[in-house]
Write an enzyme that holds these catalytic residues in place. Structure first.
Site, PDB file in Angstrom:
ATOM      1  N   HIS A   1      35.045  44.403  23.707  1.00  0.00           N
ATOM      2  CA  HIS A   1      35.795  43.987  22.568  1.00  0.00           C
ATOM      3  C   HIS A   1      35.529  45.011  21.305  1.00  0.00           C
ATOM      4  O   HIS A   1      34.241  45.548  21.529  1.00  0.00           O
ATOM      5  CB  HIS A   1      35.619  42.560  22.049  1.00  0.00           C
ATOM      6  CG  HIS A   1      36.439  42.079  21.056  1.00  0.00           C
ATOM      7  ND1 HIS A   1      36.236  42.337  19.614  1.00  0.00           N
ATOM      8  CD2 HIS A   1      37.144  40.979  21.103  1.00  0.00           C
ATOM      9  CE1 HIS A   1      37.038  41.601  19.166  1.00  0.00           C
ATOM     10  NE2 HIS A   1      37.632  40.701  19.818  1.00  0.00           N
TER      11      HIS A   1
ATOM     12  N   ASP B   1      37.937  35.402  26.674  1.00  0.00           N
ATOM     13  CA  ASP B   1      39.021  35.224  27.619  1.00  0.00           C
ATOM     14  C   ASP B   1      38.482  35.070  29.169  1.00  0.00           C
ATOM     15  O   ASP B   1      39.058  34.569  29.968  1.00  0.00           O
ATOM     16  CB  ASP B   1      39.995  36.498  27.531  1.00  0.00           C
ATOM     17  CG  ASP B   1      40.829  36.393  26.295  1.00  0.00           C
ATOM     18  OD1 ASP B   1      41.328  35.136  25.920  1.00  0.00           O
ATOM     19  OD2 ASP B   1      41.089  37.486  25.712  1.00  0.00           O
TER      20      ASP B   1
END
Length: 369
Positions: free
Chosen positions: A260, A312
């Site tokens: 990320h 996720d």
């Protein structure tokens, strides 16, 4: 004027906000002064919705009033339902959601009122109706009967009920509620920034949220949860997942659910919360192998690339075990984020400055016809 160029606006401060902040060093997601993970563990999604809208955590009575206000806004205009039915079967469900929200704007009599009071009422309407567009957009695409909301169910239970057609258990409701909380707000991702840019023109809340949907459809922002679940199903086992991951890495393919831009050196705290949720849900559903597979995949990526899972990676199998169709994972993400985006639009309208950046020009000069 500074000519400093930051590709992707990386580390550029674009707004002042009192809504949320990612403190990576302390591994904390701050939402109006609270730790988002503590909120997910001790509050409800509607508590967080009230916090985002009003700036303070609601009392039990205030939360109940908010839920009553949301339920009073249940129901989609008949023409919106017709539009959902008219879209082609091959339509991406994010496109269905974008179309439904955009069309819904025409039915809001307060559309052009930018006051905090009117925007609050619009946000509540969107909280009521976006889950219905998500669920019934899927029912339309699969040629099924629309599922109407039930006022005897909680907000979260009703959302899951409209998707699956069955009333969730208390564990399912609680885990789904936690997932909605951790997806609800995350400082300034692309979709929230897109919404604030649109709102800065004095465009309306529906238009800004429509832009956020379009942004989240992009695979560099949304869709990772769907890709993760497809990968897990293709792998089928712990050994199969390691083989598949190593093959992807050898071919320089990106493995979704890891890494990320903000969480590069430390774990996404939201992923850790959903990891615990998956462990409990997998045990309840008698599918411990799915949890074991995910843990094995996490270890592969830590060993091979020193990458941590993001939200996720663990939210995907949680949604799968809750009975949510894979192509609804990203629309559900957006439904949860609706209140976060709405709060940013309200903040932008309250203290606005039009976004108008400049460019670093790389083209030719002094050409003549």
């Amino acid at each position: 004027m500074s000519n400093s160029y930051h590709p992707g606006l990386e580390n550029v401060i674009a707004s002042e906000t009192a809504i949320s902040y990612l403190d990576v060093e302390k591994e904390e997601i701050v939402v109006r002064g609270y730790d988002l993970i503590e909120l997910a563990q001790n509050a409800t999604y509607l508590d967080v919705a009230g916090l985002l809208i009003e700036g303070t955590l609601p009392t039990e009575d205030e939360r109940n009033t908010l839920e009553e206000r949301i339920k009073s806004e249940y129901g989609l205009p008949r023409n919106i339902c017709s539009i959902l039915r008219l879209l082609p079967e091959q339509a991406d469900l994010m496109d269905v959601l974008r179309t439904g929200i955009s069309a819904l704007a025409s039915y809001d009599e307060e559309l052009e009122d930018r006051s905090k009071e009117a925007n609050t009422r619009k946000a509540i309407r969107l909280l009521a109706k976006v889950p219905q567009i998500v669920a019934n957009g899927y029912q339309a695409k699969t040629k099924r009967v629309f599922v109407n909301p039930r006022e005897d169910l909680s907000y979260t239970a009703n959302f899951l009920y409209m998707i699956t057609g069955r009333v969730p258990t208390k564990m399912e409701e609680d885990i789904f509620d936690q997932s909605l909380i951790v997806y609800s707000e995350h400082e300034m991702p692309n979709s929230t920034f897109a919404a604030r840019v649109i709102a800065s023109t004095q465009s309306d809340l529906y238009g800004a949220l429509t832009g956020a949907v379009a942004s989240l459809k992009g695979t560099l922002h949304g869709g990772a949860n769907e890709a993760v679940m497809e990968m897990l199903l293709a792998a089928g086992s712990e050994a199969g997942l390691e083989t598949l991951m190593l093959s992807k890495l050898a071919q320089k393919e990106r493995i979704m659910g890891f890494g990320h831009r903000v969480y590069m050196k430390k774990a996404d705290p939201r992923a850790l919360l959903m990891k615990d949720a998956l462990a409990a849900l997998a045990l309840e559903k008698n599918q411990p192998e799915l949890y074991a597979m995910c843990v094995a995949g996490e270890e592969v990526m830590k060993r091979e690339k020193s990458l941590h899972p993001n939200l996720d990676y663990y939210a995907a199998p949680v949604y799968y075990l809750l009975g949510i169709p894979i192509d609804l994972f990203t629309p559900v993400f957006l439904a949860a984020r609706t209140i976060g985006v709405s709060s940013h639009v309200m903040e932008q309208h309250a203290n606005n400055r039009l976004f108008r950046p400049r460019v670093h020009y790389t083209g030719p000069r002094n050409l003549h016809p």
